[in-house]
Write a protein that holds these residues in place. Sequence first.
Motif, short mmCIF file in Angstrom:
data_model
loop_
_atom_site.label_atom_id
_atom_site.label_comp_id
_atom_site.label_asym_id
_atom_site.label_seq_id
_atom_site.Cartn_x
_atom_site.Cartn_y
_atom_site.Cartn_z
N ARG A 1 0.79 -1.28 -0.07
CA ARG A 1 -0.03 0.10 -0.12
C ARG A 1 0.94 1.27 0.08
N PHE A 2 2.12 1.22 0.10
CA PHE A 2 3.01 2.33 -0.07
C PHE A 2 4.04 2.41 -1.20
N ASP A 3 4.39 3.48 -1.62
CA ASP A 3 5.13 3.64 -2.78
C ASP A 3 6.49 3.17 -2.59
N ASP A 4 6.99 3.15 -1.28
CA ASP A 4 8.40 2.81 -1.10
C ASP A 4 8.47 2.10 0.38
N ALA A 5 8.14 0.80 0.35
CA ALA A 5 8.07 -0.06 1.47
C ALA A 5 9.39 -0.05 2.35
N LYS A 6 10.43 -0.15 1.91
CA LYS A 6 11.63 -0.06 2.45
C LYS A 6 11.65 1.15 3.38
N ARG A 7 11.60 2.28 2.85
CA ARG A 7 11.26 3.43 3.32
C ARG A 7 10.32 3.67 4.42
N MET A 8 9.28 3.07 4.25
CA MET A 8 8.13 3.15 5.19
C MET A 8 8.59 2.26 6.37
N GLU A 9 9.14 1.10 6.39
CA GLU A 9 9.65 0.43 7.34
C GLU A 9 10.52 1.15 8.28
N ALA A 10 11.61 1.84 7.40
CA ALA A 10 12.57 2.56 8.29
C ALA A 10 12.00 3.68 9.05
N LEU A 11 10.87 4.30 8.42
CA LEU A 11 10.35 5.37 9.13
C LEU A 11 9.54 4.61 10.55
N ASP A 12 8.97 3.70 10.36
CA ASP A 12 8.20 3.05 11.55
C ASP A 12 9.33 2.57 12.47
N VAL A 13 10.39 2.08 12.03
CA VAL A 13 11.33 1.73 13.21
C VAL A 13 11.76 2.92 13.83
N CYS A 14 12.26 3.98 13.33
CA CYS A 14 12.87 5.00 13.84
C CYS A 14 11.86 5.74 14.70
N PHE A 15 10.61 5.76 14.32
CA PHE A 15 9.40 6.34 15.01
C PHE A 15 9.18 5.65 16.19
N ALA A 16 9.07 4.25 16.19
CA ALA A 16 8.85 3.64 17.37
C ALA A 16 9.98 3.38 18.37
N LEU B 1 8.35 11.98 0.84
CA LEU B 1 7.74 11.12 1.74
C LEU B 1 6.27 11.41 1.80
N GLN B 2 5.65 12.46 1.52
CA GLN B 2 4.46 12.90 1.81
C GLN B 2 3.41 12.23 1.43
N THR B 3 3.18 11.35 0.32
CA THR B 3 2.14 10.65 -0.25
C THR B 3 2.15 9.37 0.73
N ASP B 4 3.26 8.71 1.01
CA ASP B 4 3.26 7.69 1.87
C ASP B 4 2.83 7.90 3.12
N PHE B 5 3.23 9.15 3.81
CA PHE B 5 3.11 9.64 5.17
C PHE B 5 1.26 9.93 5.10
N ASN B 6 0.87 10.36 4.14
CA ASN B 6 -0.52 10.47 4.25
C ASN B 6 -1.41 9.08 4.25
N ARG B 7 -0.90 8.14 3.45
CA ARG B 7 -1.45 6.98 3.33
C ARG B 7 -1.71 6.23 4.90
N ILE B 8 -0.87 6.78 5.68
CA ILE B 8 -0.99 5.91 6.81
C ILE B 8 -2.26 6.26 7.63
N ASN B 9 -2.72 7.38 7.44
CA ASN B 9 -4.15 8.11 7.85
C ASN B 9 -5.34 7.09 7.44
N ALA B 10 -5.35 6.48 6.19
CA ALA B 10 -6.20 5.67 5.78
C ALA B 10 -6.15 4.38 6.37
N ILE B 11 -4.98 3.81 6.68
CA ILE B 11 -4.86 2.62 7.38
C ILE B 11 -5.25 2.66 8.95
N ILE B 12 -4.90 3.72 9.44
CA ILE B 12 -5.33 3.94 10.93
C ILE B 12 -6.87 4.12 11.08
N ALA B 13 -7.37 5.12 10.14
CA ALA B 13 -8.90 5.05 10.10
C ALA B 13 -9.54 3.85 9.96
N GLU B 14 -9.12 3.00 9.34
CA GLU B 14 -9.64 1.49 9.01
C GLU B 14 -9.57 1.03 10.62
#
Length: 258
Positions: A47-62, A128-141
Amino acid sequence: MHIIDDVIDRLTIIVHTAEQDQSPIGYFAALYRCMTVAVRDGIRQGRFDDAKRMEALDVCFAKRYIDAYDTYLAGRKPTQAWQQAFASTANNQLTVMQHLILGINAHINLDLAIAAAETAPGAAIHALQTDFNRINAIIAELTEQVQDKLADIWLPFRLLDDALKTDDEGMINFSIRVARTFSWSAAVALAPLADAQKRTKIGEMDRQVALLADRVIRPGWLLSSALRIIRLGESGSVAEKIRLLGSAVQLDKLVNQA
């Protein structure tokens, strides 16, 4: 921690420990674990344009949450925002909703902006903005399920949530969306800064987020009176409430030790 499954394992430990200790620190941890599982599943589903980057963001965030948690438990002070959120878990007058919003405030308003700027520094932040915004849709679910769990803790919650909905969003989803909008603006401001400037900016952000936390803890006598009624009507032990919040996404395993 290097991958998102490492994050989920550590969050599982925190949630399980909070259940055993009957600690409200587990309320946000359970919610956050659910959201991390949902994001992991979104990554796996492409569901993300760059899965590797999104995982890196999630780990850094956590890592920012987990470091703050470890720092607080060691008797040291984390950021002001997390100090407020963690210290409030000793206040048995706060509602589950207040504890959740305090965690959302510290982790999304402060930590997410920092993690995004670190994952995509400089001009890379804009990609990063498009993938950043896609998290909103996942969280809304997910959050509709979480709000159902809050209604199990305090039966009138669903009526209150419906009455206060903004653009068909419940309170949790609305709080997260507003926080993420603020966080993105802060990430864009942080990304181009040199290290010294970034530290100064983060200090300013931390103070602002801590002030918001203070308003959640002490919202004024009228709202405080209403919240006191809600708190008295909440059912279940702390551990039961943690399990309810965590059941929006099933724990895939319990890790026996940290």
